[in-house]
Design a protein around this motif. Structure first.
Motif, short mmCIF file in Angstrom:
data_model
loop_
_atom_site.label_atom_id
_atom_site.label_comp_id
_atom_site.label_asym_id
_atom_site.label_seq_id
_atom_site.Cartn_x
_atom_site.Cartn_y
_atom_site.Cartn_z
N ALA A 75 1.07 -1.22 0.21
CA ALA A 75 0.03 0.01 0.03
C ALA A 75 0.86 1.34 0.06
N VAL A 76 0.20 2.15 -0.39
CA VAL A 76 1.31 3.63 -0.66
C VAL A 76 1.16 4.22 0.76
N GLY A 77 2.56 4.36 1.14
CA GLY A 77 2.96 4.93 2.48
C GLY A 77 3.21 3.83 3.43
N PHE A 78 3.34 2.63 3.07
CA PHE A 78 3.47 1.33 4.05
C PHE A 78 4.74 0.89 3.53
N GLU A 79 5.38 0.05 4.17
CA GLU A 79 6.40 -1.02 3.66
C GLU A 79 5.65 -2.39 3.09
N LYS A 80 6.31 -2.96 2.48
CA LYS A 80 5.59 -4.13 1.58
C LYS A 80 5.78 -5.48 2.79
N GLN A 81 4.68 -6.23 2.55
CA GLN A 81 4.53 -7.39 3.62
C GLN A 81 4.61 -8.66 2.83
N TYR A 82 5.31 -9.66 3.20
CA TYR A 82 5.33 -11.03 2.45
C TYR A 82 4.57 -11.93 3.29
N TYR A 83 3.88 -12.75 2.86
CA TYR A 83 3.24 -13.97 3.51
C TYR A 83 3.05 -15.40 2.67
N ARG A 84 3.53 -16.42 3.01
CA ARG A 84 3.61 -17.58 2.40
C ARG A 84 2.48 -18.63 2.87
N VAL A 85 1.54 -19.01 1.91
CA VAL A 85 0.63 -19.61 2.52
C VAL A 85 0.93 -21.09 2.90
N PRO A 86 0.76 -21.54 4.20
CA PRO A 86 1.16 -22.96 4.83
C PRO A 86 0.09 -23.82 4.17
N ASP A 87 0.55 -25.18 4.58
CA ASP A 87 -0.30 -26.20 4.40
C ASP A 87 -0.98 -26.65 5.41
#
Length: 201
Positions: A75-87
């Protein structure tokens, strides 16, 4: 012929491996840094697959994903977040993501027509401003001021006051009692005073 058989064997294995990935409905709420309210318009997508969605006005999103997908939340104004979908065992997964503000500090830029502050002060002190009384007397000319009062049109405030005064007088004449000037003692006092002044003349 042998190469063709090996190619078919590897392709069948890849198809089986891809078929083993389960579809999980990923839902969640994206919160701001204060963790009080959701952030609308946040992009939640899988870059490799080319699919994604965005949060609604309360920060909620929901999208189908595969096990192992890497989700990017930006989002604009925020740092990127990463998430991996677990099993997971179930077919639904709900997450709660808190964004971190991306603050950028810019260097201070001073815009001055003079190279130093001392030269600017010297230029200000060297100014010769016309502060003589002749300029003020010309601006306060009686004839010029009278002409300006006669020719200057009324502005919005004066028009409003004029309309409201007329409306109040109309309402008073329509619904209020009509005053009789003969019953006003101040009018009689002014009348006798005027008679005395005429006799003295």
């Amino acid at each position: 012929m042998l190469i063709l058989c090996l190619g078919l064997l590897f392709s069948s294995q890849n198809t089986q491996a891809q078929g083993k990935k389960r579809v999980i409905q990923l839902s969640g709420i994206i919160l701001g840094e204060d963790s009080v309210a959701g952030v609308p318009g946040v992009n939640v997508y899988v870059p490799k697959a080319g699919r994604g969605t965005s949060t609604n006005r309360v920060g909620y999103f929901s999208m189908p994903t595969l096990v192992g997908d890497e989700i990017v939340i930006s989002a604009v104004g925020f740092e990127k977040q990463y998430y991996r979908v677990p099993d997971t065992e179930g077919d639904n997964l709900t997450i709660l993501v808190e964004l971190i503000s991306d603050t950028t500090f810019l260097e201070t830029v001073e815009i001055m027509p003079f190279p130093t502050e001392e030269i600017f002060k010297e230029a200000v002190l060297a100014l010769n401003l016309p502060v003589s009384e002749d300029v003020n007397s010309q601006n306060l000319n009686d004839e010029l001021l009278a002409l300006m009062m006669q020719t200057t049109p009324m502005d919005g405030y004066v028009n409003y006051r004029y309309y409201m005064d007329n409306w109040a007088m109309y309402q008073n004449d329509r619904f209020g009692p009509r005053p009789n000037p003969l019953l006003n003692p101040f009018n009689w006092a002014r009348f006798f005073k005027g008679l005395k002044n005429k006799k003295k003349d």
